[in-house]
Scaffold this active site. Structure first.
Site, short mmCIF file in Angstrom:
data_model
loop_
_atom_site.label_atom_id
_atom_site.label_comp_id
_atom_site.label_asym_id
_atom_site.label_seq_id
_atom_site.Cartn_x
_atom_site.Cartn_y
_atom_site.Cartn_z
N HIS A 1 0.83 -1.21 0.00
CA HIS A 1 0.00 0.00 0.00
C HIS A 1 0.86 1.26 0.00
CE1 HIS A 1 -3.31 2.71 1.06
NE2 HIS A 1 -2.55 3.18 2.02
N HIS B 1 1.12 5.14 -2.30
CA HIS B 1 1.47 6.49 -1.84
C HIS B 1 2.71 7.08 -2.51
CE1 HIS B 1 -1.46 7.30 1.29
NE2 HIS B 1 -1.31 6.07 1.77
N GLU C 1 -6.13 9.28 -0.03
CA GLU C 1 -6.45 7.86 0.01
C GLU C 1 -7.41 7.42 -1.11
OE1 GLU C 1 -5.15 5.47 1.57
OE2 GLU C 1 -3.97 6.50 3.09
N SER D 1 -3.78 0.90 -4.76
CA SER D 1 -3.28 -0.34 -4.18
C SER D 1 -4.41 -1.36 -4.02
CB SER D 1 -2.63 -0.08 -2.81
OG SER D 1 -3.56 0.49 -1.90
#
Length: 492
Positions: free
Chosen positions: A326, A331, A371, A390
């Site tokens: 993730h 990110h 997010e 992700s």
């Protein structure tokens, strides 16, 4: 189950849910029978999230210590007490006898039978700090002074403590709300003792890290690398048609410079150096889930807390919490983009000293952007949120006709409710990262925070603009930059 669908519960605990505020202040604390009755809380007797319009501190008599105008040093100490009936009551009684000007308490559950507390108070001088600490060591454990400094504006006395320099984030290591080796019963690795020990090992490595050290390198096993490879191949196959152009541009650079590959898990030290050279952002290892406040505060310093452990091999396309897949695939690529990097820092700067209510709103904005954000690029809508990039399942779903899509507005996003156990029914679509930055900056200006801050990239510290000299120096720096800009325009 999508790659990140079930991870929202963990992300929600980390980023959105603020510590509970007890408006009754110290009275409510004294009524608590034991520390276990209040496992996580934040207390601010002079300023409460439920009364965000309150700008002036309450009368000094409302807090032990009396005259706030005589206080010079804002101090934070950390200590532990045993989980027994009356433990917290005894501590507060002693603080009252010492005339401690208590402004805030935060708690964190520690090992079985122990609770750790962070206590903010105002002191007249260093001598009073020493007196308080020496006395408290007789009835608490592991007491340490975390920070102390000039309180400056009276309004600063009512604001929650926030880091002023990067090294202050060393204190976050002991403040995680849930450790990486604490697995729920429904976690795929819950009954795997080898996996649990591996998670505990990586968690212990993160705990020892201090600012300025090289980031720890993990020797990943063949099994862990194979798990990464499954995730890597599945997601990268979708990026060309679903990810925003900035993510598509950076990922090949990460492959070339940081050894991103299906058969290799990158080391966060190498990735952090690449980010530093690109946008000034860096990574920092974390033991588990941070509070909303701590996580967002770190963004002000262009620091992103990253896990290093990986999901269980039995279900490589599922994770109930953030893991290295993730972080590094979702990110990192965007933090190497200048415009996105600036936008993320704006959220962090807005969080410094913010009320609990504003922290919750900022964390919700973070949720719907960093997010689970979408952006319009030409005639298409693409994904840029890490939770989408992700998650192969939601990455396909978010660009379909099923969810609702609305233009990004931080005022609306800040209060938008959302589910945490299923795909999002609504996504906010941004026009550009530059525009988002300006929107968040304008939103932050409406927050009830009685002081302004700036990040000094040269010293990697935050300055509170609370004096004429600081403000004038900042204005002179801006003037110098404008003159250089005008000169560059004239030459071109």
């Amino acid at each position: 189950m999508s790659l990140c669908r079930a991870s929202r519960l963990a992300l929600n605990a980390s980023l959105r849910a603020p510590l509970r505020t007890l408006v009754a202040g110290q009275t409510a604390l004294r009524a608590a029978p034991c520390a276990a009755a209040i496992p996580r809380f934040a207390v601010s007797p002079r300023f409460h999230a439920s009364t965000a319009t309150q700008e002036k501190p309450a009368a000094a008599a409302a807090v032990p210590g009396g005259d706030a105008t005589k206080l010079k040093l804002r101090t934070t100490i950390r200590f532990k007490i045993g989980d027994k009936v009356g433990a917290l009551t005894d501590v507060l009684r002693e603080l009252r006898q010492l005339n401690v000007d208590l402004t805030r308490i935060e708690s964190r559950p520690r090992e079985a039978g122990t609770y750790q507390f962070y206590l903010d108070f105002g002191a007249r001088d260093e001598a009073q700090i020493d007196e308080i600490c020496n006395h408290m060591r007789s009835f608490t454990e592991d007491l340490q002074v975390v920070s102390t400094g000039d309180m400056g504006l009276v309004s600063m006395q009512t604001a929650p403590w926030f880091p002023r320099k990067k090294s202050d984030m060393d204190t976050f290591a002991e403040k995680v709300m849930e450790y990486g080796d604490e697995l729920d019963a429904d976690h795929p690795g819950f009954t795997d003792p080898v996996y649990r020990e591996r998670r505990a090992e990586i968690t212990r490595i993160a705990k020892t890290y201090k600012y300025g050290q090289e980031l720890p390198r993990i020797q990943y096993t063949a099994q862990e690398t194979a798990t990464w490879g499954i995730v890597y191949k599945k997601l990268t196959a979708l990026y060309k048609t679903h990810a925003c152009r900035e993510h598509q541009y950076v990922l090949p650079l990460l492959e070339h410079n940081c050894a991103y590959a299906p058969d290799n898990i990158p080391q966060i030290e190498d990735v952090s150096r690449f980010m530093k050279e690109s946008t000034g952002w860096t990574l920092r290892p974390v033991m588990g889930l941070l509070s909303s406040r701590d996580f967002l505060n770190a963004l002000a310093f262009r620091v992103f807390h990253s896990t290093q452990y990986i999901r269980h091999h039995s279900q490589p396309l599922y994770t109930p919490e953030p893991d290295v897949c993730h972080e590094l695939l979702g990110h990192v690529p965007l933090y190497a983009d200048p415009d996105f990097a600036d936008f993320s820092q704006e959220i962090g700067l807005a969080s410094l000293g913010a009320s609990d209510e504003d922290i919750e709103k900022l964390a919700t904005i973070y949720w719907f952007t960093v997010e689970f954000g979408l952006c319009r690029q030409g005639d298409e809508v693409r994904a840029y949120g890490a939770g989408l990039l992700s998650s192969f399942g939601e990455l396909e779903y978010c660009l379909s006709d099923k969810p609702q899509k609305v233009p990004f507005d931080p005022k609306l996003a800040a209060t938008q409710k959302y589910p945490i156990t299923e795909y999002q029914p609504l996504y906010f679509v941004a026009h550009s990262f530059k525009e988002m930055k300006e929107q968040v900056r304008d939103y932050a200006a409406t927050m009830q925070r009685p002081f302004a801050v700036r990040y000094n990239a040269l010293t990697e510290s935050v300055e509170v603009l609370d004096t004429k000299d600081k403000t004038l120096r900042y204005a002179q720096n801006i003037k110098g930059e404008l003159m250089r800009l005008i000169s560059a325009i004239e030459k071109n």
